[in-house]
Enzyme design. Structure first.
Site, PDB file in Angstrom:
ATOM      1  N   HIS A 185       0.843  -1.226   0.012  1.00 17.15           N
ATOM      2  CA  HIS A 185       0.125   0.062  -0.156  1.00 17.15           C
ATOM      3  C   HIS A 185       0.782   1.117  -0.066  1.00 17.15           C
ATOM      4  O   HIS A 185       0.327   2.298  -0.310  1.00 17.15           O
ATOM      5  CB  HIS A 185      -0.839  -0.258   1.088  1.00 17.15           C
ATOM      6  CG  HIS A 185      -2.368   0.554   1.007  1.00 17.15           C
ATOM      7  ND1 HIS A 185      -3.135   0.605  -0.236  1.00 17.15           N
ATOM      8  CD2 HIS A 185      -3.081   0.999   1.829  1.00 17.15           C
ATOM      9  CE1 HIS A 185      -4.187   0.965   0.005  1.00 17.15           C
ATOM     10  NE2 HIS A 185      -4.213   1.401   1.106  1.00 17.15           N
ATOM     11  N   ASN A 217      -6.355   7.195   3.744  1.00 21.41           N
ATOM     12  CA  ASN A 217      -7.862   7.322   3.817  1.00 21.41           C
ATOM     13  C   ASN A 217      -8.091   8.979   3.872  1.00 21.41           C
ATOM     14  O   ASN A 217      -9.306   9.222   3.401  1.00 21.41           O
ATOM     15  CB  ASN A 217      -8.468   6.458   4.866  1.00 21.41           C
ATOM     16  CG  ASN A 217      -8.738   5.373   4.874  1.00 21.41           C
ATOM     17  OD1 ASN A 217      -8.096   4.593   3.768  1.00 21.41           O
ATOM     18  ND2 ASN A 217      -9.228   4.460   5.409  1.00 21.41           N
ATOM     19  N   ASP A 226      -0.577   2.781  -5.343  1.00 22.39           N
ATOM     20  CA  ASP A 226      -0.726   1.122  -5.673  1.00 22.39           C
ATOM     21  C   ASP A 226      -2.093   0.825  -6.285  1.00 22.39           C
ATOM     22  O   ASP A 226      -3.042   1.492  -6.114  1.00 22.39           O
ATOM     23  CB  ASP A 226      -0.604   0.401  -4.343  1.00 22.39           C
ATOM     24  CG  ASP A 226      -1.732   0.666  -3.431  1.00 22.39           C
ATOM     25  OD1 ASP A 226      -2.605  -0.304  -3.134  1.00 22.39           O
ATOM     26  OD2 ASP A 226      -1.816   1.848  -2.842  1.00 22.39           O
ATOM     27  N   ASN A 272      -9.469   3.961  -1.329  1.00 22.07           N
ATOM     28  CA  ASN A 272      -9.796   4.913  -0.516  1.00 22.07           C
ATOM     29  C   ASN A 272      -9.097   6.145  -0.367  1.00 22.07           C
ATOM     30  O   ASN A 272      -9.589   7.122  -0.154  1.00 22.07           O
ATOM     31  CB  ASN A 272      -9.989   4.221   1.068  1.00 22.07           C
ATOM     32  CG  ASN A 272     -11.001   3.285   1.258  1.00 22.07           C
ATOM     33  OD1 ASN A 272     -11.808   3.128   0.353  1.00 22.07           O
ATOM     34  ND2 ASN A 272     -10.810   2.479   2.068  1.00 22.07           N
TER      35      ASN A 272
END
Length: 186
Positions: free
Chosen positions: A20, A66, A91, A112
């Protein structure tokens, strides 16, 4: 001409080499290769670098994935950078490891960080460089996968992959989105 290059990721050593954090990893690799350094500033680690007459402003949000849009929105205004000169490096689990996908706009696709950027900018009309991380996970294990580290065979390939992604970032800034897409989308 100024460009805002935002690498998405999560802060903290526990996230450092996770899938991530591919966006952070691309920017960190570029900094190591080209000799610029990041400093902690408001909402992000930031760096400035001149390349071929262009001013590049790099951002690694410290808001966690997020809430990435807060840093993007703030630095677009702070640095007076238009939306067409913004590139988000992130990613993408829907691309195999080793694949890059540069696009002039698009949907968040379940990401997100991109969703939050869309909400705060009230637009999907910004460029993104998607760095493929693959999707080798069983049903219900997506979070563990994206927050997991690359396996050893991918870690060996990672430096070259990050170099290609960094080259795609520079192509976006110097050649424009269409030419960069022609050169780096496989």
């Amino acid at each position: 001409m100024k460009f805002l290059i935002v690498g998405l990721g999560n802060i903290g050593p526990e996230y450092a080499l996770t899938r991530h954090n591919a966006g952070f990893m691309v920017l960190d690799r570029m900094a190591a290769q080209h000799g610029f350094t990041f400093s902690m500033t408001r909402l992000a680690y930031t760096a400035k670098w001149q390349y071929k007459g262009k001013q590049l402003f790099f951002v690694k949000p410290t808001t966690y994935m997020n809430l990435s849009g807060k840093a993007v929105q703030y630095y677009m205004k702070q640095e007076n950078i238009p939306l067409e000169n913004v590139l988000i490096v992130t990613d993408d689990k829907d691309l195999p490891f080793g694949k890059l996908r540069l696009k002039p706009k698009g949907s968040p696709g379940g990401h997100n960080g991109l969703r939050n950027i869309d909400e705060l900018l009230t637009s999907q009309e910004y460029a993104r460089l998607r760095v493929g991380i693959g999707n080798n996970f069983s049903k219900g294990r997506q979070i563990d996968f994206v927050l997991g580290q690359f396996p050893e065979d991918e870690m060996i390939q990672l430096p070259d992959y990050l170099d290609r992604a960094g080259d795609a970032v520079l192509a976006f800034c110097t050649m424009g989105i269409q030419n960069a897409m022609n050169n780096y989308n496989q």
